[in-house]
Design an enzyme around this catalytic site. Structure first.
Site, mmCIF file in Angstrom:
data_model
loop_
_atom_site.group_PDB
_atom_site.id
_atom_site.type_symbol
_atom_site.label_atom_id
_atom_site.label_comp_id
_atom_site.label_asym_id
_atom_site.label_seq_id
_atom_site.Cartn_x
_atom_site.Cartn_y
_atom_site.Cartn_z
ATOM 1 N N SER A 1 1.000 -1.251 -0.075
ATOM 2 C CA SER A 1 0.133 0.003 -0.092
ATOM 3 C C SER A 1 0.893 1.458 0.020
ATOM 4 O O SER A 1 0.512 2.247 -0.477
ATOM 5 C CB SER A 1 -0.910 -0.141 1.383
ATOM 6 O OG SER A 1 -0.276 -0.047 2.475
ATOM 7 N N HIS B 1 0.678 4.169 7.236
ATOM 8 C CA HIS B 1 0.558 4.723 6.075
ATOM 9 C C HIS B 1 1.092 6.226 6.058
ATOM 10 O O HIS B 1 0.937 6.953 6.955
ATOM 11 C CB HIS B 1 -0.705 4.657 5.687
ATOM 12 C CG HIS B 1 -1.098 3.062 5.208
ATOM 13 N ND1 HIS B 1 -2.015 2.471 6.301
ATOM 14 C CD2 HIS B 1 -0.595 2.185 4.335
ATOM 15 C CE1 HIS B 1 -1.866 1.303 5.996
ATOM 16 N NE2 HIS B 1 -1.301 1.142 4.843
ATOM 17 N N ASP C 1 -1.999 7.037 10.223
ATOM 18 C CA ASP C 1 -2.358 5.897 10.847
ATOM 19 C C ASP C 1 -1.273 5.056 11.843
ATOM 20 O O ASP C 1 -1.321 4.102 12.167
ATOM 21 C CB ASP C 1 -3.240 5.124 10.360
ATOM 22 C CG ASP C 1 -2.591 4.300 9.345
ATOM 23 O OD1 ASP C 1 -1.444 4.697 8.776
ATOM 24 O OD2 ASP C 1 -3.235 3.418 8.478
#
Length: 232
Positions: free
Chosen positions: A48, A196, A193
């Site tokens: 991600s 990320h 978070d």
């Protein structure tokens, strides 16, 4: 890979479709299809942190001019990237550089196993794209406070940096500009978070990476200063 035994992190494995919507495989097939009419100088592959980079303005500023392709999928571990590479994501293109950023999701694997998975990716890229350089981004610290996963990522970086010394066309880049503060915490301004990156957090990472990519591209065109086998 010799010496890795049954290392699950270096065994090409597709993601198990536990949700039942087939999104991971759909993304993989889209990446393969989208690459057929492209001539990228740089290809990014990973989890991600790669995928979300594509949504930031800094991607358009720094990497779009390099005709970069983004093959990031959230949640991927090393074994998933290996499977994608073995199943066509580099088949139709000849990039000059492949950027690899993966390993922080290998939660159940040891630092040595994760390193083996990253080495397997480098070896596979070298086999599939012998003309390409490979840039491996170091794993970032994670979690607001010190924790075992943060320490494991640090160990992986040390092991990978040492391992890549034996690969003349592979380069390690420590992507962390100093996200951990003096009190051991990470700010939500950098990682929203605590895993990320925010747009603010992506900026120093991407600028350091972009600088290395330009140096490597210039070197291959005979215009640059020779680089060591791994970048600082």
């Amino acid at each position: 890979m010799s010496g890795e035994g049954e290392n699950p992190a270096s065994k090409p494995t597709p993601v198990q479709d536990v949700q039942g919507d087939g999104r991971w495989m759909s993304l993989h097939h889209r990446f393969v299809a989208d690459s057929k009419d492209k001539e990228p100088e740089v290809v990014f592959i990973g989890d991600s942190l790669v995928q979300l980079m594509h949504q930031c303005e800094i991607w358009r500023e720094l990497f779009s001019p390099l005709h970069a392709l983004n093959f990031g999928i959230g949640g991927d571990s090393t074994q998933h990237v290996l499977w994608r590479l073995e199943n066509g994501e580099l088949e139709h293109i000849r990039p000059k550089i492949v950027v690899v950023w993966v390993g922080t999701n290998n939660h159940s694997h040891t630092a040595e196993q994760v390193t083996g998975g990253i080495k397997a990716i480098v070896q596979l890229v070298n086999k599939l794209q012998p003309q390409a350089r490979v840039v491996v981004l170091g794993l970032l610290p994670r979690g607001q406070h010190p924790n075992p996963l943060r320490e494991k990522n640090r160990q992986v970086n040390e092991l990978v940096r040492a391992a890549l010394a034996g690969y003349p066309r592979a380069h390690f880049l420590d992507a962390d500009p100093g996200f951990v503060h003096s009190d051991g915490t990470i700010s939500h301004h950098d990682m929203y978070d605590y895993l990320h990156l925010s747009r603010l957090g992506y900026t120093p990472v991407c600028r350091a990476l972009h600088s290395l990519l330009l140096r490597l591209l210039a070197q291959d065109q005979g215009q640059g200063i020779p680089l060591p086998e791994t970048a600082p």
